[in-house]
Design an enzyme around this catalytic site. Structure first.
Site, PDB file in Angstrom:
ATOM      1  N   ARG A  69     -13.676  15.435 -26.382  1.00 15.55           N
ATOM      2  CA  ARG A  69     -13.434  14.826 -25.055  1.00 15.55           C
ATOM      3  C   ARG A  69     -13.836  15.788 -23.936  1.00 15.55           C
ATOM      4  O   ARG A  69     -13.732  16.999 -24.084  1.00 15.55           O
ATOM      5  CB  ARG A  69     -11.958  14.405 -24.949  1.00 15.55           C
TER       6      ARG A  69
ATOM      7  N   GLN B 172      -4.963  13.411 -14.740  1.00 21.94           N
ATOM      8  CA  GLN B 172      -4.970  14.681 -15.463  1.00 21.94           C
ATOM      9  C   GLN B 172      -5.716  15.743 -14.665  1.00 21.94           C
ATOM     10  O   GLN B 172      -5.271  16.885 -14.568  1.00 21.94           O
ATOM     11  CB  GLN B 172      -5.611  14.498 -16.842  1.00 21.94           C
TER      12      GLN B 172
ATOM     13  N   ARG C 277       5.091  16.715 -18.460  1.00 20.16           N
ATOM     14  CA  ARG C 277       5.320  17.413 -17.187  1.00 20.16           C
ATOM     15  C   ARG C 277       6.699  18.058 -17.143  1.00 20.16           C
ATOM     16  O   ARG C 277       6.863  19.139 -16.565  1.00 20.16           O
ATOM     17  CB  ARG C 277       5.135  16.425 -16.031  1.00 20.16           C
TER      18      ARG C 277
ATOM     19  N   ASP D 214      -4.369   2.840 -19.966  1.00 23.87           N
ATOM     20  CA  ASP D 214      -3.871   2.984 -21.339  1.00 23.87           C
ATOM     21  C   ASP D 214      -3.462   1.642 -21.954  1.00 23.87           C
ATOM     22  O   ASP D 214      -3.297   1.539 -23.173  1.00 23.87           O
ATOM     23  CB  ASP D 214      -2.666   3.935 -21.375  1.00 23.87           C
TER      24      ASP D 214
ATOM     25  N   ARG E   3      -3.107   3.974 -29.621  1.00 18.00           N
ATOM     26  CA  ARG E   3      -3.007   2.708 -28.872  1.00 18.00           C
ATOM     27  C   ARG E   3      -3.819   1.594 -29.543  1.00 18.00           C
ATOM     28  O   ARG E   3      -3.491   0.422 -29.428  1.00 18.00           O
ATOM     29  CB  ARG E   3      -3.422   2.897 -27.416  1.00 18.00           C
TER      30      ARG E   3
ATOM     31  N   SER F 134      -8.617  10.411 -11.994  1.00 14.92           N
ATOM     32  CA  SER F 134      -7.919  10.941 -13.156  1.00 14.92           C
ATOM     33  C   SER F 134      -6.678  11.726 -12.745  1.00 14.92           C
ATOM     34  O   SER F 134      -6.781  12.729 -12.035  1.00 14.92           O
ATOM     35  CB  SER F 134      -8.867  11.849 -13.958  1.00 14.92           C
TER      36      SER F 134
ATOM     37  N   LYS G 291     -11.501   8.188 -24.085  1.00 13.00           N
ATOM     38  CA  LYS G 291     -10.089   8.338 -24.481  1.00 13.00           C
ATOM     39  C   LYS G 291     -10.037   8.826 -25.942  1.00 13.00           C
ATOM     40  O   LYS G 291     -11.022   9.311 -26.468  1.00 13.00           O
ATOM     41  CB  LYS G 291      -9.354   7.016 -24.273  1.00 13.00           C
TER      42      LYS G 291
ATOM     43  N   LYS H  82       5.600   9.382 -22.011  1.00  9.79           N
ATOM     44  CA  LYS H  82       4.765  10.493 -22.509  1.00  9.79           C
ATOM     45  C   LYS H  82       4.294  11.378 -21.354  1.00  9.79           C
ATOM     46  O   LYS H  82       4.426  12.606 -21.413  1.00  9.79           O
ATOM     47  CB  LYS H  82       3.572   9.915 -23.285  1.00  9.79           C
ATOM     48  N   SER H  83       3.754  10.767 -20.312  1.00  8.78           N
ATOM     49  CA  SER H  83       3.241  11.560 -19.175  1.00  8.78           C
ATOM     50  C   SER H  83       4.352  12.417 -18.580  1.00  8.78           C
ATOM     51  O   SER H  83       4.152  13.588 -18.258  1.00  8.78           O
ATOM     52  CB  SER H  83       2.708  10.627 -18.086  1.00  8.78           C
TER      53      SER H  83
HETATM   54  C1  S3P Z   1      -2.331  10.657 -18.145  1.00 12.92           C
HETATM   55  C2  S3P Z   1      -3.374  10.184 -17.382  1.00 12.92           C
HETATM   56  C3  S3P Z   1      -4.360   9.218 -17.865  1.00 12.92           C
HETATM   57  C4  S3P Z   1      -3.912   8.506 -19.143  1.00 12.92           C
HETATM   58  C5  S3P Z   1      -3.302   9.451 -20.124  1.00 12.92           C
HETATM   59  C6  S3P Z   1      -2.101  10.161 -19.516  1.00 12.92           C
HETATM   60  C7  S3P Z   1      -1.415  11.653 -17.573  1.00 12.92           C
HETATM   61  O1  S3P Z   1      -5.584   9.878 -18.115  1.00 12.92           O
HETATM   62  O2  S3P Z   1      -4.984   7.826 -19.724  1.00 12.92           O
HETATM   63  O3  S3P Z   1      -2.867   8.762 -21.291  1.00 12.92           O
HETATM   64  O4  S3P Z   1      -0.324  11.851 -18.123  1.00 12.92           O
HETATM   65  O5  S3P Z   1      -1.769  12.240 -16.535  1.00 12.92           O
HETATM   66  P1  S3P Z   1      -6.596  10.230 -16.913  1.00 12.92           P
HETATM   67  O6  S3P Z   1      -5.825  10.901 -15.880  1.00 12.92           O
HETATM   68  O7  S3P Z   1      -7.652  11.114 -17.498  1.00 12.92           O
HETATM   69  O8  S3P Z   1      -7.154   8.925 -16.475  1.00 12.92           O
END
Ligand code: S3P
Length: 453
Positions: free
Chosen positions: A128, A176, A27, A322, A395, A174, A349, A22-23
């Site tokens: 969030r 993100q 990207r 996660d 999840r 984080s 989350k 997914k991540s």
């Molecule tokens: C992710 C980073 C994580 C994770 C999320 C995906 C990402 O969050 O929990 O499911 O793809 O960068 P945080 O960076 O806020 O911890």
């Protein structure tokens, strides 16, 4: 409303793949969309979260040619025509659905454009915290209004403008936030640096690197020089280790089981879940195939055992954040105590995952103490069937489907359509596991015979 009805299983001896990461899929859509040229992306995750990000890029004028689809879900192989860093003005607000990654990374990427746009999400995403990306982006000169009912929350109105490079110290570990700063830094003159308090997943850095953009790291400081343009390339997304984690726990907790999950991402910033399950007593073998696209990919073999409790190390938390819901399930099945602390991030989350895990495990007979930053689970108390809720959190739905595989009676997990935000095909694999039939080797559920191990 959809639900899972789960009955216990006594063995899991098979081999299959899980959908794309997914991540990395988020990207890939963004970086290929910014690139100079046409990139072919394979094994893209056709989940709601990633499809929303892809649609966001399309709304900004990125052309996408779909080459292969997962029936009923969406594109898996596609050509993305990059816009050489110049996105187009979207004609309507952009829907990020349930995805924090989508909204936060897109905000970084859109803050430096020359147009105004709006990002919104579902009820969970609208609650969030977005201040964590608004603050660093504002320090770069971005103008972002948080229009939500809750302060600092989405919808976000982003007035794109020329940004200035900064050195930003992240208050939370984080990926993100780090990624939003790095992506915004691409549009600045000069060097932008994000300093993380601990290691977080490094897919943005790796993917930019494989698209020819130089990102440097000095200790925990990650820097990017603005003005670089990603060069289009082909990229194959590995399987998602966070999706594999559900099955890793299922196999690990059945003594005598042997499960192989093929072609999964083995990036060291994501594999702490395997270390934890090994510490709990399962045997895990990792076979690396390649790291051709900048991301290590390989097979994992899990041999089940009687599990024992463990403690999660502070430094591991961002790496397995996660996976904590399903690790908590493993802990309930293990002998002895498991301690999870320093994980307050779980509270922001898709749901407050400390309270949803605690409530559901207790409903199934688990013995668990709740802390503000985690939980302590006293394992070994037999789980019994119950009716539990996902609260719309993918999840949580999947972690408690796995718990149901070990509970006496029929467990009902309510509100499970949310699994499509990250794991299309999970329900089919779960049904196959419960009925003892073969789990299709390919997650796309094409008929590919599985050679019994
Ligand atoms: C992710 C980073 C994580 C994770 C999320 C995906 C990402 O969050 O929990 O499911 O793809 O960068 P945080 O960076 O806020 O911890």
């Amino acid at each position: 409303m959809s639900e899972f009805r789960v009955r216990p299983i006594s063995s899991l001896n098979t081999s299959f793949a899980v959908p794309g990461d997914k991540s990395m899929s988020h990207r890939a859509a963004m970086i290929a969309g910014l690139a100079d040229g046409v990139s072919e992306i394979r094994n893209f995750l056709p989940s709601e979260d990633c499809l929303n990000t892809l649609a966001a890029m399309q709304a900004c004028g990125v052309e996408v040619e779909v080459l292969e689809e997962m029936p009923g879900f969406g594109p898996v192989t596609m050509r993305i025509h990059g816009r050489n860093m110049q996105l187009g003005t979207p004609s309507a607000p952009i829907d990020c659905g349930n995805s924090g990654t989508g909204m936060r990374l897109l905000a970084g990427l859109l803050a430096g454009q020359n147009f105004t746009c709006e990002l919104f999400g579902d009820e969970s995403l609208s609650g969030r915290p977005m201040g964590r990306i608004i603050d660093p982006l504002a320090s770069m000169g971005a103008e972002i209004e948080a229009l939500g009912a809750k302060p600092g929350c989405a919808p976000l109105r982003i007035h794109g403008k020329k940004l200035n490079p900064v050195r930003y110290e992240l208050p939370v570990a984080s990926a993100q936030v780090k990624s939003a700063v790095i992506l915004a830094g691409m549009f600045c003159d000069g060097v932008t640096t994000a300093v993380q308090p601990a290691d977080t997943r490094d897919h943005t850095e790796r993917m930019l690197g494989s698209f020819g953009v130089k990102v440097t790291r000095d200790g925990q400081a990650i820097s990017i020089e603005g003005g670089q343009v990603p060069l289009a390339r082909d990229f194959r997304v590995p399987g998602d280790i966070s999706s594999a984690a559900f099955w890793v726990v299922a196999a690990a907790a059945i003594p005598g089981s042997r499960l192989v999950i093929t072609n999964v991402g083995l990036n060291p910033t994501r594999t702490a879940v395997l270390d934890v399950v090994e510490r709990m007593g399962a045997k895990i073998t990792r076979t690396l195939h390649s790291a051709d696209d900048g991301e290590p990919i390989g097979d994992i073999e899990i041999c089940g055992a009687e599990l024992t409790g463990t403690e999660l190390y502070k430094d591991e938390i961002p790496n397995l954040i996660d996976e904590i819901p399903v690790i908590a399930v493993a802990a309930a099945l293990a002998k002895g105590k498991t301690i999870i602390r320093n994980a307050k991030e779980l509270r922001v989350k898709e749901t407050d995952r400390i309270s949803t895990v605690v409530a559901n495990l207790r409903a199934m007979g688990g013995v668990i103490e709740e802390f503000e930053d985690g939980m302590e689970i006293e394992g070994g108390h037999p789980l019994h069937a119950a009716s539990v809720e996902s609260h719309g959190d993918h999840r949580i739905a999947m972690a408690f489907a796995i718990a149901g595989l070990f509970a006496t009676g029929e467990t009902i997990v309510g509100n499970t359509a949310c699994v499509n935000t990250s794991y299309p095909g999970f329900s089919r694999q779960l049904e196959a596991a419960i009925s003892g039939s073969v789990i299709p080797a390919d997650y796309a559920l094409e008929v590919i015979p599985v050679a019994p191990l």
